[in-house]
Structures are given as C-alpha cells and as structure tokens.
Design a protein around this motif. Structure first.
Motif, PDB file in Angstrom:
ATOM      1  N   SER A  29     -16.148  -9.387   2.156  1.00  0.00           N
ATOM      2  CA  SER A  29     -15.071  -8.665   1.483  1.00  0.00           C
ATOM      3  C   SER A  29     -14.315  -7.822   2.499  1.00  0.00           C
ATOM      4  O   SER A  29     -14.828  -7.508   3.566  1.00  0.00           O
ATOM      5  CB  SER A  29     -15.653  -7.773   0.386  1.00  0.00           C
ATOM      6  OG  SER A  29     -16.566  -6.850   0.946  1.00  0.00           O
ATOM      7  N   ASN A  30     -13.082  -7.470   2.120  1.00  0.00           N
ATOM      8  CA  ASN A  30     -12.298  -6.638   3.022  1.00  0.00           C
ATOM      9  C   ASN A  30     -11.694  -5.414   2.325  1.00  0.00           C
ATOM     10  O   ASN A  30     -11.062  -4.595   2.966  1.00  0.00           O
ATOM     11  CB  ASN A  30     -11.199  -7.464   3.723  1.00  0.00           C
ATOM     12  CG  ASN A  30     -10.231  -8.111   2.763  1.00  0.00           C
ATOM     13  OD1 ASN A  30     -10.425  -8.096   1.559  1.00  0.00           O
ATOM     14  ND2 ASN A  30      -9.185  -8.697   3.305  1.00  0.00           N
ATOM     15  N   TYR A  31     -11.904  -5.304   1.006  1.00  0.00           N
ATOM     16  CA  TYR A  31     -11.458  -4.138   0.237  1.00  0.00           C
ATOM     17  C   TYR A  31     -12.530  -3.777  -0.779  1.00  0.00           C
ATOM     18  O   TYR A  31     -13.317  -4.637  -1.193  1.00  0.00           O
ATOM     19  CB  TYR A  31     -10.140  -4.421  -0.506  1.00  0.00           C
ATOM     20  CG  TYR A  31      -8.937  -4.358   0.402  1.00  0.00           C
ATOM     21  CD1 TYR A  31      -8.204  -3.181   0.538  1.00  0.00           C
ATOM     22  CD2 TYR A  31      -8.541  -5.467   1.135  1.00  0.00           C
ATOM     23  CE1 TYR A  31      -7.102  -3.116   1.383  1.00  0.00           C
ATOM     24  CE2 TYR A  31      -7.440  -5.407   1.984  1.00  0.00           C
ATOM     25  CZ  TYR A  31      -6.727  -4.234   2.091  1.00  0.00           C
ATOM     26  OH  TYR A  31      -5.654  -4.162   2.932  1.00  0.00           O
ATOM     27  N   VAL A  32     -12.534  -2.511  -1.173  1.00  0.00           N
ATOM     28  CA  VAL A  32     -13.465  -2.033  -2.187  1.00  0.00           C
ATOM     29  C   VAL A  32     -12.669  -1.294  -3.256  1.00  0.00           C
ATOM     30  O   VAL A  32     -11.714  -0.570  -2.932  1.00  0.00           O
ATOM     31  CB  VAL A  32     -14.574  -1.142  -1.572  1.00  0.00           C
ATOM     32  CG1 VAL A  32     -14.004   0.117  -0.954  1.00  0.00           C
ATOM     33  CG2 VAL A  32     -15.646  -0.818  -2.575  1.00  0.00           C
ATOM     34  N   ASP A  33     -13.037  -1.501  -4.521  1.00  0.00           N
ATOM     35  CA  ASP A  33     -12.408  -0.790  -5.630  1.00  0.00           C
ATOM     36  C   ASP A  33     -12.808   0.677  -5.523  1.00  0.00           C
ATOM     37  O   ASP A  33     -13.999   1.003  -5.513  1.00  0.00           O
ATOM     38  CB  ASP A  33     -12.866  -1.386  -6.958  1.00  0.00           C
ATOM     39  CG  ASP A  33     -12.187  -0.774  -8.168  1.00  0.00           C
ATOM     40  OD1 ASP A  33     -12.186   0.472  -8.288  1.00  0.00           O
ATOM     41  OD2 ASP A  33     -11.699  -1.530  -9.017  1.00  0.00           O
ATOM     42  N   ILE A  34     -11.841   1.565  -5.438  1.00  0.00           N
ATOM     43  CA  ILE A  34     -12.102   2.988  -5.222  1.00  0.00           C
ATOM     44  C   ILE A  34     -12.932   3.586  -6.359  1.00  0.00           C
ATOM     45  O   ILE A  34     -13.788   4.443  -6.121  1.00  0.00           O
ATOM     46  CB  ILE A  34     -10.770   3.756  -5.069  1.00  0.00           C
ATOM     47  CG1 ILE A  34     -10.086   3.332  -3.767  1.00  0.00           C
ATOM     48  CG2 ILE A  34     -10.978   5.271  -5.113  1.00  0.00           C
ATOM     49  CD1 ILE A  34      -8.658   3.833  -3.618  1.00  0.00           C
TER      50      ILE A  34
END
Length: 126
Positions: free
Chosen positions: A49-54
């Motif tokens: 993954s390269n983004y995370v849900d804040i």
C-alpha cells in the motif's frame, strides 16, 4: 486543491482483490493527502500500500491511471467501479471505445471531500 482522476484500491483485509474505484479525487499540492468518497488518505509506506485512511487506518493503493494495462495488480481480481462522469475521460486515456463489462462497473460517486472534518481531526491530535 488539485482534482485528478485516480485509481483507488482497498488493501487491508483483501490483498490484491479489494474493492477498487476509478474516480475524481482532490489532492493537496504535494499529493501527500488525497480526498475521495468522504475519506481522506495520507502518504504511507506499506508493503503493498502507499496510502492510509486517516480515520480508519485501512491501507490503500492509490495511483494515476495506467494507459495500456489493468490498474489492478496482475494477481488481483474483481470489477473496478468507475464513476460514470469519468468514463469518457478514461476511454480517451486508454484509447478504447467502450469499457469491458467483465472488468468494470459504472456507478455514481458523489464529490464528498472532507477537508474540514479531517483538518479538525488532525489539529485535535496535537
């Protein structure tokens, strides 16, 4: 804010078969924060993954669109949901006349970009 057409795929709990979308996002100037479908994502360096849900901590793969191959990982399966407003732009990008119905599902995605809510959340963590 910059508005782009991007590929978004949920990785947490799914590996390469998670729900996936092609839709319009808003990004910060640096693209370190991306807003889509009432969610906000920050840049993250995970294995897949390269983004995370804040807000939830779920991991996502978010990228620009590929022109000549599937946006899904080669081992992934499942239809990609595409915003009906984006179909013509996507077809033009991939130089095709129609979407393969076995790979895509055309849906309506509302423009809900929670900048105010996320800014309050991030500022309250200080």
């Amino acid at each position: 804010m910059i508005k782009d057409l991007m590929y978004i795929e949920l990785k947490t709990g799914y590996s390469d078969d998670g729900p996936a979308w092609i839709g319009y996002v808003k990004t910060s100037k640096t693209k370190k924060t991306i807003y889509f479908n009432d969610q906000a994502f920050q840049k993250y360096n995970g294995c897949y993954s390269n983004y995370v849900d804040i807000e939830t901590g779920d991991e996502y793969w978010i990228s620009g669109l590929k022109k000549k191959e599937s946006n899904r990982h080669w081992a992934g399966h499942g239809k990609i949901m595409i915003d009906q407003r984006a179909v013509d732009e996507y077809l033009s990008l991939i130089e095709e006349k129609e979407l393969p119905h076995n790979l895509f599902e055309i849906i309506d995605i509302e423009d809900r970009f929670p900048m105010e809510r996320i800014n309050k959340l991030l500022n309250s963590k200080d």
